[in-house]
Every structure is written in C-alpha cells, then in structure tokens.
Design a protein around this motif. Structure first.
Motif, PDB file in Angstrom:
ATOM      1  N   ILE A  25      53.758  32.634  44.823  1.00 63.38           N
ATOM      2  CA  ILE A  25      53.168  33.966  44.693  1.00 63.38           C
ATOM      3  C   ILE A  25      52.926  34.579  46.061  1.00 63.38           C
ATOM      4  N   THR A  26      52.480  33.763  47.015  1.00 63.60           N
ATOM      5  CA  THR A  26      52.259  34.255  48.383  1.00 63.60           C
ATOM      6  C   THR A  26      53.544  34.819  48.975  1.00 63.60           C
ATOM      7  N   ILE A  86      54.254  29.941  33.571  1.00 67.14           N
ATOM      8  CA  ILE A  86      54.807  28.587  33.704  1.00 67.14           C
ATOM      9  C   ILE A  86      53.688  27.587  33.963  1.00 67.14           C
ATOM     10  N   PHE A  87      52.712  27.992  34.772  1.00 66.32           N
ATOM     11  CA  PHE A  87      51.552  27.122  35.015  1.00 66.32           C
ATOM     12  C   PHE A  87      50.838  26.812  33.703  1.00 66.32           C
ATOM     13  N   LEU A 132      41.792  30.852  38.812  1.00 65.20           N
ATOM     14  CA  LEU A 132      42.045  30.656  40.240  1.00 65.20           C
ATOM     15  C   LEU A 132      43.339  31.341  40.682  1.00 65.20           C
ATOM     16  N   LEU A 133      44.377  31.255  39.859  1.00 60.33           N
ATOM     17  CA  LEU A 133      45.646  31.905  40.205  1.00 60.33           C
ATOM     18  C   LEU A 133      45.510  33.427  40.268  1.00 60.33           C
ATOM     19  N   VAL A 134      44.808  34.002  39.300  1.00 57.45           N
ATOM     20  CA  VAL A 134      44.635  35.454  39.278  1.00 57.45           C
ATOM     21  C   VAL A 134      43.734  35.907  40.420  1.00 57.45           C
ATOM     22  N   LEU A 165      45.540  41.585  33.531  1.00 62.40           N
ATOM     23  CA  LEU A 165      46.468  40.479  33.772  1.00 62.40           C
ATOM     24  C   LEU A 165      45.811  39.149  33.398  1.00 62.40           C
ATOM     25  N   LEU A 166      44.532  39.007  33.746  1.00 61.81           N
ATOM     26  CA  LEU A 166      43.796  37.789  33.403  1.00 61.81           C
ATOM     27  C   LEU A 166      43.709  37.619  31.890  1.00 61.81           C
ATOM     28  N   CYS A 167      43.450  38.701  31.173  1.00 63.08           N
ATOM     29  CA  CYS A 167      43.382  38.634  29.705  1.00 63.08           C
ATOM     30  C   CYS A 167      44.710  38.160  29.122  1.00 63.08           C
ATOM     31  N   LEU A 168      45.817  38.668  29.682  1.00 67.06           N
ATOM     32  CA  LEU A 168      47.145  38.274  29.208  1.00 67.06           C
ATOM     33  C   LEU A 168      47.368  36.776  29.398  1.00 67.06           C
TER      34      LEU A 168
END
Length: 266
Positions: A25-26, A86-87, A132-134, A165-168
């Motif tokens: 992502i970075t 995928i995570f 954490l990812l979001v 996005l977090l909700c998704l």
C-alpha cells in the motif's frame, strides 16, 4: 469476553501480513499521489481515454477536479479495495477453520475458556488487523499529500471516505470470519470466504465498464461503497456505508453463535 493471551498471540501472527500489505500500500499510494499535478491532469486522463473499459473496470476515472477526487479515482477502485480484501481472506481463514482442519482447535477448547470467548477473540484479531490497515492507509495519505501538496487535501472528506472504506472491509472480513466459523474444512472456508468477495468484485468491475453490464451493480455489495457520493455529502452514500457496517455486525455475531454451537469433531 476476550482472552488476552490468545489475542496477543494471534496479533503476532498478523504482523507479517500487516507488514507485507502495508509495504504494498505504501508503494502504490506514495507513487500515485506523487503523480498528481493539475497541469498534467490531461496527460494522465489520456491513459483513461486510450483504455476506457480497462481503466473503468478498476474504478479509475478521468477529469478529477481536486486532489481528493484524484485519489478516489486512482486508489479507491482497486488498490485500497483489493489488498485489504486479500488480508481479510487470508487472516479470516487462519483464525478458525485452519485450527479445526488441522486438529489444533482441541488445544484451544481444552483450556478453561468458553468457545464464544475464543471466537470473539479471533474476531477481534481480524477486526484489529483491518482497522490497522485502514488507519495506516489514512496516515500515509495524509503524510504524502501534506509533504507533496500542502493545504490541497480535503482532510475531513478523506476521513469520511476512509470511514466508508472501513465499513466495506469490516463487512468483507465478516464474510470471511463467518465462512471460517461455518466450515471445518479450510477448502470450503476459503471457497466461500474468498469466493464471495472476489466474485462480487468481478461483478463490480463489469458494472464499472457500463452498458448492459452496468446492471451487475445491483448484485454486488461493492456498490454500497460510493466514495464520490460520500464526498458529495449524499445521504444515500452514508446509508449504504451503514448498511455495510450492519452487515458486518450480523456476520460476526452469526459466526460466533455458529462456532459456539457446532460439533467440532475433535
């Protein structure tokens, strides 16, 4: 309700995946944001015009008028959907079904800890990883835009979009968790936990292309995440995000209930 020892152990198991997906992502976020230049937007949009169907399939659209609009066009149709998904698939299967399939669940259930506590703890591990990812993606976007284009980002809009996005991804995680609790064999857990989100994303790609295929949007939950609508303040977009959050809660609760009552054959 949560077993802290199990939570800490499983979070350690998530670190490697979080680092890998965080690095990916970075790379994409930093490169794509660095490409933003209002004076060169026509050049970037020309790629969309050359391959309109392909670019539309992954949610990339031309004529973005703002920095946030540019980010939504080039990040929120593919990069920030696929990699957290995928995570969810990998981690969701490993938290319940993989233990049962290998017979390792006997070690967990043998301890003086209730099944629902085990399931709730594993759910918290998955939710924590998604969060954490979001959060990392949001912080990364703020750093990249702040260093490259200070003052140009609609920060409030970014927070609201990433809330959607977090909700998704919580909903996608819920599907993976429910599948992991429902099936004792990892091949079935992965088939449903991975198959449903991937199939839904393919439908979303077809819908993005337009034409007759646009009707596919009525059959995929990805349509409920509408970043453009969220930025515009459309009430329907916020309601859709809340529907995803409610769906996530239902999936997690069902998963815990199913695991608490199922015959594990161990």
């Amino acid at each position: 309700m949560m077993n802290m020892a199990l939570y800490k152990r499983e979070m350690k198991g998530s670190i490697k995946l979080l680092i890998i997906f965080g690095a990916i992502i970075t790379l994409y976020v930093s490169v794509i944001i660095s490409m933003y230049d209002p004076e060169l937007m026509e050049t970037l949009d020309s790629f969309v015009e050359v391959m309109p169907e392909l670019m539309a399939a992954v949610g990339m659209k031309a004529n973005a008028a703002t920095l946030l609009g540019f980010m939504v066009s080039y990040l929120y149709g593919f990069i920030l959907l696929i990699f957290p998904m995928i995570f969810c698939i990998l981690r969701g299967n490993a938290l319940i079904a993989k233990y049962v399939d290998k017979g390792s669940m006997a070690l967990l259930t043998a301890a003086p800890v209730k099944r629902r506590v085990i399931a709730f703890t594993q759910m918290k591990v998955l939710v924590s990883g998604i969060l954490l990812l979001v959060l990392y993606s949001t912080a990364l976007e703020l750093v990249c835009t702040g260093s490259g284009f200070p003052g140009e980002l609609d920060v409030k809009g970014l927070f609201v979009v990433n809330g959607g996005l977090l909700c998704l991804h919580l909903f996608i995680g819920g599907i993976c968790f429910l599948s992991s609790c429902l099936f004792s064999d990892t091949k079935y857990s992965v088939a449903f936990g991975a198959g449903i989100p991937i199939f839904m994303y393919v439908l979303q790609m077809l819908a993005n292309v337009g034409g007759d295929a646009e009707k596919a949007k009525y059959f995929t939950f990805f349509t409920l995440f509408n970043p453009e609508g969220i930025i515009a303040g459309e009430s329907g977009a916020f309601v859709s995000a809340l529907m995803l959050l409610a769906g996530a809660a239902i999936c997690y609760v069902l998963g815990i209930m199913i695991f608490d009552r199922k015959d594990l054959h161990i």
